[in-house]
Design a protein around this motif. Structure first.
Motif, PDB file in Angstrom:
ATOM      1  N   TRP A 179       0.822  -1.210   0.000  1.00 33.09           N
ATOM      2  CA  TRP A 179       0.000   0.000   0.000  1.00 33.09           C
ATOM      3  C   TRP A 179       0.859   1.264   0.000  1.00 33.09           C
ATOM      4  N   SER A 180       2.107   1.169   0.471  1.00 33.88           N
ATOM      5  CA  SER A 180       2.951   2.343   0.627  1.00 33.88           C
ATOM      6  C   SER A 180       3.791   2.637  -0.608  1.00 33.88           C
ATOM      7  N   CYS A 181       4.584   1.639  -1.064  1.00 38.35           N
ATOM      8  CA  CYS A 181       5.474   1.885  -2.203  1.00 38.35           C
ATOM      9  C   CYS A 181       4.983   1.274  -3.503  1.00 38.35           C
ATOM     10  N   LYS A 182       3.877   0.511  -3.419  1.00 39.76           N
ATOM     11  CA  LYS A 182       3.260  -0.143  -4.581  1.00 39.76           C
ATOM     12  C   LYS A 182       4.108  -1.274  -5.155  1.00 39.76           C
ATOM     13  N   GLY A 183       5.116  -1.693  -4.418  1.00 46.51           N
ATOM     14  CA  GLY A 183       5.936  -2.803  -4.878  1.00 46.51           C
ATOM     15  C   GLY A 183       5.318  -4.135  -4.510  1.00 46.51           C
ATOM     16  N   PRO A 184       5.845  -5.229  -5.047  1.00 43.67           N
ATOM     17  CA  PRO A 184       5.315  -6.558  -4.732  1.00 43.67           C
ATOM     18  C   PRO A 184       5.705  -7.001  -3.325  1.00 43.67           C
ATOM     19  N   VAL A 185       4.751  -7.665  -2.657  1.00 43.72           N
ATOM     20  CA  VAL A 185       4.978  -8.175  -1.308  1.00 43.72           C
ATOM     21  C   VAL A 185       4.414  -9.588  -1.243  1.00 43.72           C
ATOM     22  N   ALA A 186       5.169 -10.507  -0.647  1.00 46.14           N
ATOM     23  CA  ALA A 186       4.674 -11.877  -0.487  1.00 46.14           C
ATOM     24  C   ALA A 186       3.405 -11.867   0.357  1.00 46.14           C
ATOM     25  N   ALA A 195       3.905 -12.015   4.082  1.00 45.28           N
ATOM     26  CA  ALA A 195       4.837 -11.075   4.704  1.00 45.28           C
ATOM     27  C   ALA A 195       4.117 -10.105   5.639  1.00 45.28           C
ATOM     28  N   LEU A 196       4.730  -9.846   6.790  1.00 46.38           N
ATOM     29  CA  LEU A 196       4.215  -8.810   7.689  1.00 46.38           C
ATOM     30  C   LEU A 196       4.611  -7.423   7.203  1.00 46.38           C
ATOM     31  N   PHE A 197       5.808  -7.332   6.612  1.00 47.74           N
ATOM     32  CA  PHE A 197       6.352  -6.050   6.180  1.00 47.74           C
ATOM     33  C   PHE A 197       6.805  -6.122   4.719  1.00 47.74           C
ATOM     34  N   CYS A 198       6.798  -4.967   4.073  1.00 50.13           N
ATOM     35  CA  CYS A 198       7.285  -4.865   2.698  1.00 50.13           C
ATOM     36  C   CYS A 198       8.818  -4.926   2.715  1.00 50.13           C
ATOM     37  N   ASP A 199       9.400  -5.789   1.889  1.00 48.07           N
ATOM     38  CA  ASP A 199      10.857  -5.891   1.811  1.00 48.07           C
ATOM     39  C   ASP A 199      11.487  -4.646   1.209  1.00 48.07           C
ATOM     40  N   GLY A 233       9.647  -1.413   3.903  1.00 46.02           N
ATOM     41  CA  GLY A 233       9.545  -1.721   5.328  1.00 46.02           C
ATOM     42  C   GLY A 233       8.192  -1.451   5.953  1.00 46.02           C
ATOM     43  N   ALA A 234       7.209  -1.023   5.156  1.00 46.76           N
ATOM     44  CA  ALA A 234       5.890  -0.704   5.717  1.00 46.76           C
ATOM     45  C   ALA A 234       5.155  -1.976   6.119  1.00 46.76           C
ATOM     46  N   ILE A 235       4.452  -1.923   7.253  1.00 46.84           N
ATOM     47  CA  ILE A 235       3.644  -3.066   7.675  1.00 46.84           C
ATOM     48  C   ILE A 235       2.477  -3.249   6.722  1.00 46.84           C
ATOM     49  N   GLN A 236       2.094  -4.504   6.500  1.00 47.85           N
ATOM     50  CA  GLN A 236       1.028  -4.828   5.559  1.00 47.85           C
ATOM     51  C   GLN A 236      -0.243  -5.260   6.285  1.00 47.85           C
ATOM     52  N   ALA A 237      -1.361  -5.212   5.587  1.00 47.07           N
ATOM     53  CA  ALA A 237      -2.623  -5.702   6.138  1.00 47.07           C
ATOM     54  C   ALA A 237      -2.590  -7.227   6.217  1.00 47.07           C
ATOM     55  N   PRO A 238      -3.314  -7.821   7.185  1.00 50.89           N
ATOM     56  CA  PRO A 238      -3.299  -9.277   7.310  1.00 50.89           C
ATOM     57  C   PRO A 238      -3.885 -10.008   6.118  1.00 50.89           C
ATOM     58  N   GLY A 239      -4.760  -9.356   5.362  1.00 53.02           N
ATOM     59  CA  GLY A 239      -5.313  -9.996   4.172  1.00 53.02           C
ATOM     60  C   GLY A 239      -6.186 -11.187   4.512  1.00 53.02           C
TER      61      GLY A 239
END
Length: 212
Positions: A19-26, A29-33, A36-42
């Motif tokens: 949501w922060s940098c618009k990059g791909p996140v697993a 993952a708890l955080f964007c690699d 470093g922004a925390i992600q929603a639990p989904g």
């Protein structure tokens, strides 16, 4: 089926977008690699959250180790200076983490969760009537035996018996759940709930006698 294939069943494939940098996140993952922004639990299921296969036989020690590691990463102190959105997401992640751990560590709630994942509603929950004469008779006899137990030795004997029955029943639940025999799993899970409750009541009576 191999452990690897079971693993792939429990973990969503593909990435999500940060949501922060618009990059791909697993997805797990708890955080964007990247930022470093925390992600929603989904929509992660409880098994995916702890990166384990969807199998009733859970290594509780390994799950607890994962739980404590994630809990530390989500500690409120780490988000004291973060934005309101990040604080909110950390709280959502913590709530999802706690729910997953509490569900998986208890064999009854774990069995019920796995049944619901497969579209099967468990029986005998709160407010539901159990229509199993054999189980009701067994529960009545166990309760009468506990009521009649007048000393700690007698209660200890009941606790040992009930614990053994619960262990055996849990193995049967595992076989039924993992084999997709959900009608049997529903009945066995109800019995396991009764046995664990009886063991709890026996320990409580023993504690009362010790305190008297």
């Amino acid at each position: 089926m191999t452990a690897a294939s079971e693993q792939s069943k429990s973990n969503p494939s593909g990435d999500k977008t940060c949501w922060s940098c618009k990059g791909p996140v697993a997805a797990v993952a708890l955080f964007c690699d990247t930022c470093g922004a925390i992600q929603a639990p989904g929509q992660l299921d409880h098994f995916a959250r702890f990166d384990i296969p969807r199998d009733f036989n859970v290594d509780i020690d390994a799950v607890e180790a994962q739980y404590l590691k994630q809990q530390q990463a989500l500690h409120p102190d780490r988000f004291a200076t973060k934005s309101a959105r990040e604080k909110s997401l950390s709280q959502q992640q913590a709530a999802s983490l706690n729910d997953a751990f509490e569900t998986l560590k208890n064999p009854v709630s774990r069995a019920e969760y796995m049944m619901r994942m497969n579209g099967v509603e468990p029986e005998g929950g709160e407010g539901q009537t159990v229509n199993d004469p054999a189980l009701l008779m067994e529960a009545m006899e166990m309760r009468e035996a506990l009521d009649d137990a007048g000393d700690r030795a007698a209660i200890d004997a009941i606790i040992r018996d009930v614990r053994k029955m619960a262990r055996d029943c849990e193995k049967e639940v595992a076989t039924a759940i993992n084999g997709g025999a959900y009608d049997a799993a529903r009945k066995l899970t109800t019995r396991l709930r009764y046995l664990l409750k009886m063991a709890q009541e026996a320990r409580a009576k023993k504690a009362r006698l010790a305190a008297a």
